[in-house]
Design an enzyme around this catalytic site. Structure first.
Site, PDB file in Angstrom:
ATOM      1  N   SER A  16       0.839  -1.193   0.000  1.00  0.00           N
ATOM      2  CA  SER A  16       0.000   0.000   0.000  1.00  0.00           C
ATOM      3  C   SER A  16       0.887   1.262   0.000  1.00  0.00           C
ATOM      4  O   SER A  16       1.699   1.448  -0.907  1.00  0.00           O
ATOM      5  CB  SER A  16      -0.961  -0.042   1.187  1.00  0.00           C
ATOM      6  OG  SER A  16      -1.984   0.906   1.034  1.00  0.00           O
ATOM      7  N   ASP A  41      -9.913  -4.755  -5.209  1.00  0.00           N
ATOM      8  CA  ASP A  41      -9.247  -3.610  -4.587  1.00  0.00           C
ATOM      9  C   ASP A  41      -9.491  -2.370  -5.434  1.00  0.00           C
ATOM     10  O   ASP A  41      -9.349  -2.410  -6.668  1.00  0.00           O
ATOM     11  CB  ASP A  41      -7.736  -3.895  -4.479  1.00  0.00           C
ATOM     12  CG  ASP A  41      -6.957  -2.763  -3.837  1.00  0.00           C
ATOM     13  OD1 ASP A  41      -7.574  -1.842  -3.274  1.00  0.00           O
ATOM     14  OD2 ASP A  41      -5.713  -2.815  -3.914  1.00  0.00           O
ATOM     15  N   HIS A  50      -8.412  -4.712  -0.690  1.00  0.00           N
ATOM     16  CA  HIS A  50      -7.175  -4.077  -0.261  1.00  0.00           C
ATOM     17  C   HIS A  50      -6.739  -4.602   1.106  1.00  0.00           C
ATOM     18  O   HIS A  50      -7.554  -4.823   1.994  1.00  0.00           O
ATOM     19  CB  HIS A  50      -7.355  -2.558  -0.182  1.00  0.00           C
ATOM     20  CG  HIS A  50      -6.063  -1.817  -0.096  1.00  0.00           C
ATOM     21  ND1 HIS A  50      -5.197  -1.720  -1.169  1.00  0.00           N
ATOM     22  CD2 HIS A  50      -5.467  -1.154   0.924  1.00  0.00           C
ATOM     23  CE1 HIS A  50      -4.140  -1.029  -0.806  1.00  0.00           C
ATOM     24  NE2 HIS A  50      -4.275  -0.679   0.453  1.00  0.00           N
TER      25      HIS A  50
END
Length: 309
Positions: free
Chosen positions: A151, A249, A280
């Site tokens: 991320s 995601d 995610h």
């Protein structure tokens, strides 16, 4: 505005954090229940930069690859001491038989970008300094270096490499793994439109707030079209690269764009894995799930293939 449990954003943009989020003095020796030892080290006392180092069992005493891990959290939250990242780094060290160096970069909005990028570059300098030789385990082989970020951590790695890593890093770097990297833009992608809903782990309103808290404080304000949000694929070094995306995601399409850009550049050592049923950060909150085990297997094979002598 409440973003994470016990984390509050005031109207002036400052974040109130729980005391537990601060750097804990920490040292965990290996045991029968947890054979991976871990210890915190201070990299720069003036800035408070620190890292947690994980060492797996190594009865033979052979040199082990070194993984620099950069955690996610929208640039604003979490640290190597967060339960999910402590567990993730422990898994990585054990599954890949590598020393893991998990970086606690400074968080926004107290420290807006490019602070996190500069903290990673400072960590690179520390790793190849005399101080590191006394604090890294003797088994850590700095000539077999891997960078892994999820991320926001993936974005930090990408931008730091784009800014320019030290020569020692580029000479030692065997591979980069970007797991659902946090890219952005003002125009919504199809995956951002489709998968941002009340049930999603990462929604676009939440993502937008994180970007507003992390981007440079400028007049006029920075937008999500800032170069930090979508760094050029050409800024990634021509080494082995693994990109991981989640089929559900919101950031999926932005990862696929980077993979397509690398293909246009003629980069052949690019490995793309799309976990079609995952949203995610599935690797953080679903570590007992088969998808997490599959991801660890992909990363382990990647490091084994590229990290051999």
């Amino acid at each position: 505005m409440e973003l994470f449990p016990q984390v509050h954003v005031n109207q002036d943009g400052n974040i109130v954090r729980p005391a537990a989020a601060d750097h804990p003095p920490f040292s965990l020796p290996a045991s029968l229940s947890d054979p991976v030892s871990s210890v915190d080290v201070t990299l720069d006392s003036s800035s408070g930069l620190w890292a947690r180092i994980y060492t797996p069992p190594n009865p033979s005493g052979k040199p082990l690859p070194l993984i620099v891990y950069v955690h996610g959290g929208g640039f604003c939250f979490l640290s190597p001491a967060s339960v999910e990242y402590h567990q993730l780094a422990t898994h990585l060290a054990s599954e890949t038989s590598s020393v893991v160096f998990s970086l606690a970069y400074r968080l926004a909005p107290e420290h807006r970008l490019p602070t996190a990028y500069n903290d990673l570059l400072a960590a690179f300098q520390w790793l190849y300094s005399p101080n590191a030789r006394h604090q890294l385990p003797a088994s850590a082989d700095l000539s077999r270096l891997f960078l892994i970020g999820d991320s926001a951590g993936g974005n930090i790695i990408h931008n730091a490499l784009n800014i320019g890593a030290p020569a020692e890093v580029l000479e030692s770097l065997r591979g980069v793994v970007l797991v659902q990297p946090y890219y952005g833009g003002e125009e919504r992608t199809e995956s951002e439109k489709r998968w941002s809903n009340e049930h999603a782990y990462l929604t676009m309103p939440f993502s937008d707030v994180c970007w507003s808290l992390a981007l440079p404080d400028t007049d006029p304000p920075s937008t999500r079209d800032h170069p930090f949000c979508s760094p050029p694929a050409a800024g990634l070094p021509d080494v082995g690269l693994m990109l991981v995306a989640g089929g559900k995601d919101v950031l999926k399409d932005r990862s696929l764009r980077v993979a397509a850009e690398l293909e246009k550049l003629g980069r052949r050592a690019v490995e793309l894995h799309v976990f079609e049923e995952e949203e995610h950060a599935f690797y953080g909150h679903r570590q007992g799930h088969p998808a997490f085990k599959q991801l660890m297997g992909f990363i382990s094979a990647f490091i084994s293939r590229l990290g051999c002598h």
